[in-house]
Design a protein around this motif. Structure first.
Motif, mmCIF file in Angstrom:
data_model
loop_
_atom_site.group_PDB
_atom_site.id
_atom_site.type_symbol
_atom_site.label_atom_id
_atom_site.label_comp_id
_atom_site.label_asym_id
_atom_site.label_seq_id
_atom_site.Cartn_x
_atom_site.Cartn_y
_atom_site.Cartn_z
ATOM 1 N N GLN C 156 0.822 -1.217 0.000
ATOM 2 C CA GLN C 156 0.000 0.000 0.000
ATOM 3 C C GLN C 156 0.851 1.260 0.000
ATOM 4 O O GLN C 156 0.330 2.375 -0.099
ATOM 5 N N GLY C 184 -3.768 1.378 -5.091
ATOM 6 C CA GLY C 184 -4.397 0.271 -4.382
ATOM 7 C C GLY C 184 -4.812 -0.849 -5.325
ATOM 8 O O GLY C 184 -5.152 -1.938 -4.891
ATOM 9 N N GLY C 365 0.869 -8.359 -3.346
ATOM 10 C CA GLY C 365 0.269 -7.496 -2.335
ATOM 11 C C GLY C 365 -0.462 -6.288 -2.885
ATOM 12 O O GLY C 365 -1.244 -5.660 -2.180
ATOM 13 N N VAL C 366 -0.243 -5.966 -4.163
ATOM 14 C CA VAL C 366 -0.945 -4.804 -4.732
ATOM 15 C C VAL C 366 -2.434 -5.065 -4.910
ATOM 16 O O VAL C 366 -3.160 -4.194 -5.339
ATOM 17 N N SER C 367 -2.876 -6.232 -4.581
ATOM 18 C CA SER C 367 -4.209 -6.765 -4.878
ATOM 19 C C SER C 367 -4.384 -6.967 -6.377
ATOM 20 O O SER C 367 -3.655 -7.758 -6.961
ATOM 21 N N GLY C 400 -4.156 -7.476 0.317
ATOM 22 C CA GLY C 400 -4.014 -6.202 -0.384
ATOM 23 C C GLY C 400 -5.345 -5.498 -0.551
ATOM 24 O O GLY C 400 -5.423 -4.268 -0.483
ATOM 25 N N VAL C 401 -6.383 -6.288 -0.761
ATOM 26 C CA VAL C 401 -7.723 -5.697 -0.871
ATOM 27 C C VAL C 401 -8.116 -5.043 0.448
ATOM 28 O O VAL C 401 -8.577 -3.904 0.493
ATOM 29 N N SER C 404 -5.954 -1.882 1.066
ATOM 30 C CA SER C 404 -6.270 -0.641 0.345
ATOM 31 C C SER C 404 -7.616 -0.077 0.807
ATOM 32 O O SER C 404 -7.798 1.143 0.785
HETATM 33 NA NA NA Z 1 -4.756 -3.078 -2.840
#
Ligand code: NA
Ligand code: NA
Ligand code: NA
Lengths: 127, 417, 417, 127, 417, 127
Positions: C156, C184, C365-367, C400-401, C404
């Motif tokens: 994030q 995100g 991890g960035v989703s 990640g979701v 963010s």
């Molecule tokens: Na994310």
């Protein structure tokens, strides 16, 4: 200015309106007469490029209508038959599904059609 | 059991007496007492019942009979049941007599029916229905023989002829435009247009449009036999060519851009129609297409049908205007059918002998998908039991939908505001 | 057939002439006549067409090309088709040139698109999408190895770095916060946050977020290869332990309470996400979970996609701000990916040899669920064809979701109003 | 006060924001590291209570990861196979379902997939 | 792993300290500095968290415990999970402490929960649920033995007795009417009526109604054993006669017209109930019925459940009124059950020996479909393991739904505005 | 005027309200006792008209309750069995469907259950 029963702007809208509808669809007709030609030309060119040694141009877009008709009919008959059996099965399922007294929780609203912990169903019975 | 029948009879008798003597007797009985005595309460409650609110007028009962008749047609003859049953039930709901001010009626601010009616009033439901229709419709037959598309344009003469007729008998241009669209044989388009041009006539227009759409198998055959000579009815058409996946994906995109550039006011209808079709044909958004043509269209159909039906509240609906609209609607269906048929014969003049089209398919140009295409098939079979016209008739049929949406857009451009 | 081509050509020529000479000629022709003559009518109608409303500016045509390109990407390369096809079609619908005042455009009060856009403007659609996502997502991999969850926090940094960058180049704090959320990699969160903080930038932010999410398989691999040495890319991780049903039911409850206590502004998103997951895992509300992850999410996806697309009306969208946003968006994806990867390497310092994690999963991890997890899997396989990282990558992916959404809540707390 | 390019509150939001996200997820990490221990302890205590004579403590939560992996893979392979057949069937059904000319009433909208009075379908034919 | 536990412990400690010392310390720390320093930011952020917004009051925590208990009941004992899980989660969402003015809470204009709550506030969701219920319910057992229908009327005494009781302990007539409807054992009807008569009590009324409906298997059996002598509990009833398709189609139409003529205020509920049933029984609108009883009712159930739950925000919900309502609710269930049972015994006086009814089925008249019918079945089996009463109990059960909707309409007529 | 604890209008609403609910349902009872008689009479008359030579009146509405019970039970048992198998199949399908890592595109949102171009799924692998 009253032309016939109605004034001129009514006539204008009537005739012009219909004409525009015609134009719009004529436009589409024109485009859809040209699109397959363009697609055919593109495809042929690709085939030519690929087989540039022999240049065997096959017109793969031109499956004859008769062939299609035969395939379509066969498919149709096959699927119709399919359908009859299917609808029988579905009928029985539906009967079961809709039979509210046994299948319901909130006004006959259950997780029907979904896996269920059977032991829970019988809880009241065991109490 | 006998006892119940007795009790029931006494009660029924009591209610009948009330209807005969009216509420005045009841009022007199209770006027003398003070507070909310039992008699008072009974009067008050009685004044709320549908029996009391009939007010001696039988217009509501007439409408209820109409609603029951719609349901009967749907159940017994399978005429457009997905429309007639919600509309018929809606007519019942809209015509139960009620006291105003209690948020019951569809025209009362804040009632449940009024909230659900919002999507009709603002023309939101029709585009969502078109989305579902797009996700259901196979445009192949049209793509494979684009020429037949103009038959769908020809039949739109019904719209404009009715516009002329309605103007001639005294409707305002806006009203005439909304009435004309009945000739488009397209329920959602009719609702969309009349919500913008003549909201006060929407009930009548929608009911007329859907009634005649349901009656297409009754209206069209005589006209077809009158206009098309038997010899031409027997013409066999060449089977359509195969249509590639690329063409099917390109069709909604090209058609969307072209028709909305020509008639931007039709954007909500045509945009959603072709969007739905793209969801179907793209091959990568199957789950969205599936929802569009099932849950979504079903939910909207239920809400639209029941509220359009309920909008026929007798005091709003039973007017001479409604009668005129029904007359004009019948006319427009006849003109549209004739227009399609004649244009098809006209087209044959320019076509060489091998490519002649069977003029019957012109009748399918009125849209009313797919009923009019089916009627064409039936008439074709009557002349030659081996001549299947259904696939050919689908082309003018779906182009009739596009044509009447374009026509609706043009009407809006000319007449709105 | 030849004849039609001729007719079509003439018509096309006519329209082209119009575009060249503009509407002035037409106006001149009709100005002299009185009443609504045919020429008048034609002019009026012409003024309504998309051709006339281009006004010589080609910005709408550029946007239409972008829309078609999105659809092309979706159909041809299968990049997020469930998003790009609705958005692409929406771009087409929003950029058909129209006359204002006729309830056509998405920004006109009372138009159908405007009503459907309401759910975007007020941030109602994103929580409903999160409900469906919750009812789809299996959090097992995360529950079985909770440590991996912080990789979702590390990534994030993309959000906050972009916030910093956007502030530095002159956006207001509110705008910067909304732009930051692109990092995100989460469409619904981005729409939710920008609807609250910077509604005027929502189109650009949403399009940027979805575009880069679709391009994750293109953006991430080079960064992964740059940052993670080959030896570390080959690390094999232990298979995750089994997760009991009780844990699965407790997870959404605990996570809901904890995250919303810390960041109450994220309640609509996180509340619905974990509610959906509870519907799925409870085992007794299967029919609700099924509807949440099918009909409901599909309906909302269709409406959200098409209206977000349509919100990119050229006059609103084609600004230098939009260009800057696209630049910052790219940056944020790069920073987020790098952040996840570096933190994963950093974590390995504290872990004994047997429990080392493969730093590649940091990129997940960035989703951008589940695309970035798939990219990790692919990169892992390239180094060692027997090393399946997908399941491990799902843990940072879903966290990640959550991360963010929490970040969005914090941004709201700091910046709203 | 401008620190580097932006003012201090921007830096505050940036660093604090990220820190809070970290804390939130760290919290969750902590909890989900402890939850299974608590569950295990509860389960074990129950087993102990039940078999208080012998006190046979079985650690039923500790199915090895390898076992799980094997089961998962087997299931995956099995279901993938399942899926292929299924999708074929569905493809055929879809073809039938979508074939608008025959299956439609309101713009191709029928009760497809539902039991149907077949005789009604043929009504127009018999007329 | 050990390290993470440590970090977590420190953090937890930190938060606990905050709770103990309150925000004053924090404020003091930062007051001295200027600008938004890190300490400032932390304070500001801290003020947003749920921890800070507890304000030392533990009412929110109590409500969260209640929500978790509801979820526990649903998961562990399968008590009405389709209602208790959405409501329970809603209670959690509504009781996360938040700062006002940021569009988070359900009672804040413009928040997502507030938009979704609109359908509850305006009574729109209940009729849509009744539509689905109609499309699910099989009225055959009622049609085949119409006499049993009046048991459904007898049990409505619970509604009116509670109305009397609530008036006696000081509620206004409107409030008393809304509270009385708890005795109808019908969630949607209770929500519909209280949205019109006493919106400020809706949370408590809805929660009470649903709680007691879930507890029917606990409440009813002792009353049944108390009131019905063992000999009568063993009465066997004749199997019901077959019901023709025509009767099934006529039932919703006749019942709709009759009940709404008598009680037009109940039109939204009864109209939709019988409309749904017509969709089911007509045989020609299967796709609409299917959507009504699946996607549509599921979507509405999710939204209604979660928002009704969230409406129990502690500051609104935790009042002595709520306690009184729960007490009255329990009373009304007991009275309703007793009423049904006693009337069933009374009916037997008029019936010849062969047609005697088993008085146990009177208890099913409270509605709470189909739980109370199941309870009857269980009690019947305890007395005679070969006596299956389920089908017979379904008749009073579904007529109880009609009865309480009629009663709701009467309450509206007397009390609204 | 206070009658017992509450004023008279409260008593009025209470008693009258309950009475009206009774009447409404009594009405329905009455009608549904008469409807089948009317239907039977209509049907019989039709049969009489058709077979006016012999006047064979068959009471087709009077299938005995016992017959129905037997049919219902058989159907119930059959369908319950049906259900068990079905729910097994569905369980397996559900497991497959819900397995997010493999089946998802937008947050595990795929066209699952729909025909799919398999080659596309493997694109990233081949890249
Ligand atoms: Na994310
Ligand atoms: Na048409
Ligand atoms: Na009831």
């Amino acid at each position: 200015m009253t032309l016939l029963f109605v004034d001129s702007s009514t006539w204008t809208i009537t005739l012009l309106g219909w004409a525009i509808v015609f134009c719009a669809l004529l436009f589409l007709v024109g485009i859809f007469l040209t699109v397959p030609k363009i697609l055919k030309w593109v495809t042929n060119r690709k085939i030519k490029v690929v087989e540039n040694g022999q240049e065997v141009v096959k017109d793969i877009n031109d499956i004859s209508g008769e062939t299609n008709a035969v395939i379509a009919t066969a498919l149709h008959l096959f699927l119709n038959e399919q359908h009859d059996d299917e609808s029988n099965v579905i009928t029985i399922k539906q009967v079961w599904k809709r039979y509210s007294p046994w299948s319901s929780k909130l006004y006959g609203m259950t997780n029907y059609g979904f896996p269920h912990n059977v032991s829970k169903q019988n809880r009241y019975a065991r109490k | 059991m006998r006892k119940f029948v007795t009790v029931y009879s006494v009660l029924a008798l009591l209610f009948c007496l009330q209807i005969v003597f009216g509420t005045d007797v009841m009022a007199a009985v209770t006027e003398s007492t003070g507070g909310l005595s039992a008699a008072d309460g009974l009067t008050e409650l009685w004044n709320f019942t549908g029996f009391a609110n009939l007010h001696g007028s039988y217009s509501n009962l007439i409408m209820i009979a109409v609603g029951l008749f719609f349901i009967f047609l749907a159940v017994k003859y399978d005429y457009e049941p997905l429309l007639l049953i919600p509309i018929g039930t809606g007519i019942l709901l809209g015509n139960i007599p009620f006291s105003e001010g209690y948020k019951i009626g569809i025209y009362e601010q804040g009632s449940v029916l009024n909230y659900l009616y919002f999507g009709v009033e603002q023309g939101i439901y029709p585009p969502l229905i078109f989305l579902g229709i797009g996700a259901m419709t196979d445009f192949s037959s049209l793509i494979s023989n684009p020429k037949l598309m103009i038959l769908g344009a020809a039949a739109q003469i019904g719209i404009f002829a009715t516009f002329l007729g309605a103007s001639a008998i005294g409707f305002t241009p806006q009203e005439a435009g909304a009435i004309g669209i009945i000739g488009g044989a397209d329920g959602p388009t009719a609702i969309f247009l009349s919500s913008k041009l003549a909201p006060h006539l929407m009930g009548a227009i929608a009911i007329a449009a859907y009634s005649y759409m349901a009656l297409v198998p009754v209206i069209q055959p005589p006209i077809m036999r009158l206009i098309i000579p038997k010899k031409e009815r027997a013409i066999k058409m060449k089977p359509p060519r195969a249509v590639s996946k690329t063409e099917k994906i390109m069709f909604p995109l090209i058609a969307l851009l072209l028709t909305t550039f020509i008639s931007p006011s039709a954007l909500p209808l045509l945009g959603m129609l072709f969007f739905g079709n793209l969801l179907k044909e793209s091959g990568v958004t199957e789950r969205l297409a599936d929802t569009a043509r099932n849950s979504l269209i079903n939910i909207v159909t239920i809400l639209l049908g029941v509220t359009v039906g309920a909008s026929t509240q007798a005091n709003v609906f039973l007017t001479t205007d409604s009668l005129k609209i029904f007359g004009l609607g019948a006319l427009s269906f006849v003109v549209a059918t004739a227009g399609g048929l004649l244009f098809a014969r006209f087209l044959n003049v320019f076509v060489n002998k091998d490519n002649k089209i069977n003029p019957l398919i012109g009748a399918a140009g009125v849209s009313a998908v797919p009923d009019s295409a089916r009627v064409v098939q039936m008439e074709g079979l009557k002349t030659d039991p081996n001549n299947h016209l259904l696939m050919h008739a689908m082309a003018p049929n779906v182009s009739g939908v596009i044509g009447s949406a374009v026509a609706a857009g043009i009407m809006l451009s000319f007449l709105m505001k």
